[in-house]
Design a protein around this motif. Structure first.
Motif, short mmCIF file in Angstrom:
data_model
loop_
_atom_site.label_atom_id
_atom_site.label_comp_id
_atom_site.label_asym_id
_atom_site.label_seq_id
_atom_site.Cartn_x
_atom_site.Cartn_y
_atom_site.Cartn_z
N ARG A 129 0.63 -1.12 -0.03
CA ARG A 129 -0.06 0.02 0.17
C ARG A 129 0.94 1.27 0.03
NH1 ARG A 129 -2.66 -1.67 4.00
NH2 ARG A 129 -4.69 -2.41 2.71
N TYR A 130 1.15 1.81 -1.12
CA TYR A 130 2.21 2.69 -1.30
C TYR A 130 1.37 4.24 -1.40
CZ TYR A 130 5.99 -0.47 -1.49
OH TYR A 130 6.94 -1.38 -1.01
N GLY A 131 1.78 5.37 -1.11
CA GLY A 131 1.45 6.47 -1.48
C GLY A 131 0.86 7.20 0.13
N TYR A 132 1.29 6.31 1.35
CA TYR A 132 0.66 6.90 2.50
C TYR A 132 1.44 6.89 3.50
CZ TYR A 132 -3.51 6.59 -0.13
OH TYR A 132 -4.60 6.80 -0.99
N GLN A 133 2.95 6.73 3.28
CA GLN A 133 3.86 6.74 4.32
C GLN A 133 4.03 8.01 4.79
OE1 GLN A 133 7.27 3.88 4.40
NE2 GLN A 133 7.14 3.77 2.13
N LEU B 28 1.95 9.65 6.16
CA LEU B 28 1.05 9.72 7.30
C LEU B 28 1.30 8.66 8.48
CD1 LEU B 28 -2.56 10.10 5.50
CD2 LEU B 28 -1.12 11.90 6.40
N GLY B 29 2.53 7.97 7.99
CA GLY B 29 3.08 6.93 8.96
C GLY B 29 2.57 5.37 8.54
N ILE B 30 1.76 5.42 7.52
CA ILE B 30 1.19 4.09 7.01
C ILE B 30 2.06 3.07 6.56
CG2 ILE B 30 -0.82 3.06 5.96
CD1 ILE B 30 -2.53 5.59 6.37
N PRO B 31 2.47 2.27 7.14
CA PRO B 31 3.56 1.23 6.31
C PRO B 31 2.91 0.76 5.13
CG PRO B 31 2.85 0.47 8.72
CD PRO B 31 1.89 1.59 8.24
N LYS C 28 -0.09 -8.24 -9.64
CA LYS C 28 -0.62 -7.44 -8.29
C LYS C 28 -1.45 -8.06 -7.47
CE LYS C 28 2.25 -3.27 -9.27
NZ LYS C 28 2.01 -1.88 -9.29
N TRP D 240 -8.44 -1.28 1.04
CA TRP D 240 -8.29 -0.03 1.67
C TRP D 240 -7.11 0.86 1.21
CZ3 TRP D 240 -4.97 1.78 6.14
CH2 TRP D 240 -5.53 3.07 6.63
N LEU D 241 -7.24 2.04 0.88
CA LEU D 241 -6.31 2.87 0.24
C LEU D 241 -5.66 2.24 -0.63
CD1 LEU D 241 -4.53 4.48 3.50
CD2 LEU D 241 -6.61 5.47 2.23
N GLN E 297 -2.42 -3.76 12.32
CA GLN E 297 -2.50 -2.60 13.23
C GLN E 297 -3.52 -1.71 13.06
OE1 GLN E 297 0.82 0.49 12.80
NE2 GLN E 297 0.73 0.11 15.02
N ILE E 298 -3.97 -1.48 11.77
CA ILE E 298 -4.98 -0.42 11.51
C ILE E 298 -6.29 -1.28 11.34
CG2 ILE E 298 -5.90 1.19 10.03
CD1 ILE E 298 -2.81 1.78 9.17
N LYS F 133 -7.24 -3.15 8.64
CA LYS F 133 -7.89 -2.92 7.35
C LYS F 133 -7.30 -3.64 6.20
CE LYS F 133 -10.79 0.52 7.84
NZ LYS F 133 -12.21 0.28 7.45
#
Lengths: 241, 325
Positions: free
Chosen positions: B19-23, B25-28, B50, B125-126, B134-135, B137
């Motif tokens: 899940r790229y594009g959200y690091q 925001l701290g999202i791995p 993919k 998700w995203l 952790q999240i 999702k």
């Protein structure tokens, strides 16, 4: 016109690159980082998977094959190094003023939610009340989000209460816990292991996967803490849950 | 139209390429641990590369195929059996309805991937189906699979498979995992290591500790020392970052790594070596080998070209096979 700031560019392996001003927590450098961030965001081709701003560095995580196609005869790394240098050069004399929000966050400093408050008071030869007073006096800047979803690194904490991390990190820190590490202050968005000195807890959610704005705080925000009682904490928490 | 988990494994989840594009925001990014095995699993059944796959550790789930399906198993060899008959990894398999897949023995590797033709229906998700624990999702409700979970197939056709069949071609992967050499490049704090520690890093074996998981592999071995103590403010880290912990031991960050970190970054595993590292189990040892950045780029590009050739060959074979049916 501001003088140019020296920086270093280095690889994070074969699919990452960082531009780093080095040094300490510094608002001017951090503002430069977020300007770089917005310039790089505008440019961002599909080959760049992530752009990660931090205190005084910014990193690109990329798809090597796709960057190599853009790079032609030079290596993917060389191509991105040139791009970063060009982008950084555009910053000089161009420190635009960003509109900063101010976010007020309620914190309960009751000992039942502040397991390290007593110890911090002892280390710094202050009363618990003085620690709390010093913590809420300051307006903090959000320097970056990292470590875990929505975790905002804020600074700078007054020298009188700046404290090293715990030598034995806790296995479980509850979500909402407000901590100090060095001259940083932060709030744990999730229950997690952690080494920061915990001096209180907020009932607010720092990260909500179901909201459009996933994180409560954004880099550049100003944050002010205010003290609430245990009753208010539980009241607010019930409302939020 | 799907498969049912009739017995849960210890840590089985849906993952894709991340899940790229959200690091910021701290999202791995998360995603599969062994990207080569996952890519080959999709390749063998003719999927988009993919497409989300099922990642399983040992002991793995026992799975009932409620409907027929073309599947592939790649990565680890856990002695897979379907209806009591041994089945092979790295080969497309036609599975009749009401077949039971179980894993009997950990023979090689630590993660097996299961793909199905056209893929699974999953929670996105995203933009990604990778399970974020952790999240909570992505994947299936953002968690490990439990008994009686049903993974629905996107493919709703009745494939009319009567007999368990291996299709007559396989992806040869044996040479890829056959040693414990892990290539790495120096990290930005590598020059701060004592000279003797720099050499220790490549002349000693390091054991993957049992405190290793999808977030990171903790290594045990010769203590490594810095010549200068350095406090770092947090900055970005990635899949493969080798950090030196305060106890003088290394941790290699894996797929579910945190987005930023403050420990000294003494090295970075070459992307082309990450799949091999992902297949190392706790208790096994690895040996680091220092390579240059240019070599790492070349190795990765070569590896991707090989995968592309494999995909072309597999697609051709699949077309021919089903044309002759």
């Amino acid at each position: 016109m501001l003088p140019a700031t020296p920086y270093q560019i280095y690889a994070i392996g074969d699919q990452g690159i960082t531009l780093d001003y080095g040094g300490e927590m510094n608002e001017t450098l951090n503002k430069k980082i977020y300007q770089l961030y917005s310039l790089l965001k505008k440019w961002q081709p599909e080959a760049i998977l992530d752009i990660i701003p931090a205190y005084h560095s910014i990193s690109l995580i990329y798809d090597l094959l796709k960057v190599k196609k853009l790079a032609g005869t030079i290596t993917a790394y060389q191509f991105l190094e040139i791009k970063l240098r060009e982008t950084e050069a555009q910053l000089i004399g161009d420190i635009t003023v960003m509109m900063n929000r101010t976010i007020n966050i309620p914190v309960c400093y009751d000992l039942s939610l502040a397991p390290d408050l007593d110890e911090l008071a002892k280390i710094h030869h202050l009363s618990n009340e003085e620690i709390i007073e010093i913590h809420i006096q300051q307006t903090y800047r959000v320097y970056m989000i990292g470590f875990m979803p929505g975790f905002a690194y804020m600074g700078s904490v007054d020298n009188r209460i700046a404290s090293p991390r715990k030598s034995n990190p806790r296995l479980q820190v509850p979500a909402g816990s407000v901590g100090i590490a060095g001259s940083q202050t932060g709030i744990y968005p999730f229950n997690s292991p952690g080494g920061w000195q915990i001096i209180g807890q907020t009932p607010h959610m720092l990260f909500d996967a179901n909201k459009e704005n996933l994180t409560l705080l954004e880099p550049g925000d100003n944050v002010r803490f205010h003290k609430i009682s245990l009753e208010e904490f539980h009241h607010l928490k019930n409302k939020i849950d | 139209m799907g498969l049912r988990i009739i017995k849960a494994g210890i840590a089985d989840s849906i993952q894709d390429m991340g899940r790229y594009g959200y690091q910021q925001l701290g999202i791995p990014p998360g995603g599969v641990m062994d990207r080569i095995a996952a890519t080959i699993a999709n390749t063998l059944v003719g999927n988009h590369l993919k497409e989300p796959v099922l990642e399983m550790h040992f002991p793995s789930a026992t799975i009932l195929f409620e409907t027929s399906m073309m599947i592939a198993l790649t990565g680890a060899d856990f002695g897979a059996e379907i209806n009591g008959k041994e089945v092979l990894i790295n080969q497309p398999i036609l599975v009749p309805a009401n077949s039971e897949l179980r894993f009997t023995k950990k023979k090689m590797g630590s993660k097996v991937y299961l793909s199905v033709e056209d893929g699974f229906e999953t929670d996105k998700w995203l933009g990604s189906s990778s399970t974020s624990f952790q999240i909570q999702k992505g994947g299936i409700e953002g968690r490990y699979l439990v008994k009686n979970d049903v993974l629905y197939f996107k493919n709703k056709e009745d494939l009319e498979i009567d007999l368990l069949t291996h299709l007559p071609w396989r992806a040869s992967m044996s040479e890829f995992y056959d040693n414990n050499r892990i290539n790495f490049m120096p990290g930005v704090e590598y020059p701060l290591l004592e000279k003797i520690s720099q050499s220790s890093m490549v002349t000693n074996d390091f054991k993957v500790s049992n405190q290793s998981n999808r977030m990171g592999y903790r290594l045990e071995g010769q203590a490594l020392l810095l010549s200068i103590k350095k406090e770092c403010l947090s900055s970005a880290v990635s899949f493969g970052s080798i950090q030196l912990l305060p106890n003088a031991q290394m941790i290699v960050l894996m797929a579910d790594h945190q987005t930023t970190g403050g420990y000294p970054r003494i090295g970075q595993v070459a992307t082309s070596s990450l799949p091999k590292l992902a297949q190392v189990s706790a208790g096994e040892t690895i040996r680091f080998e220092l390579i240059t950045h240019e070599v790492a780029e070349t190795m990765y590009i070569q590896q991707q070209q090989n995968l592309q050739q494999l995909q072309n060959a597999c697609n051709f074979r699949l077309q021919e096979y089903f044309k002759n049916e």
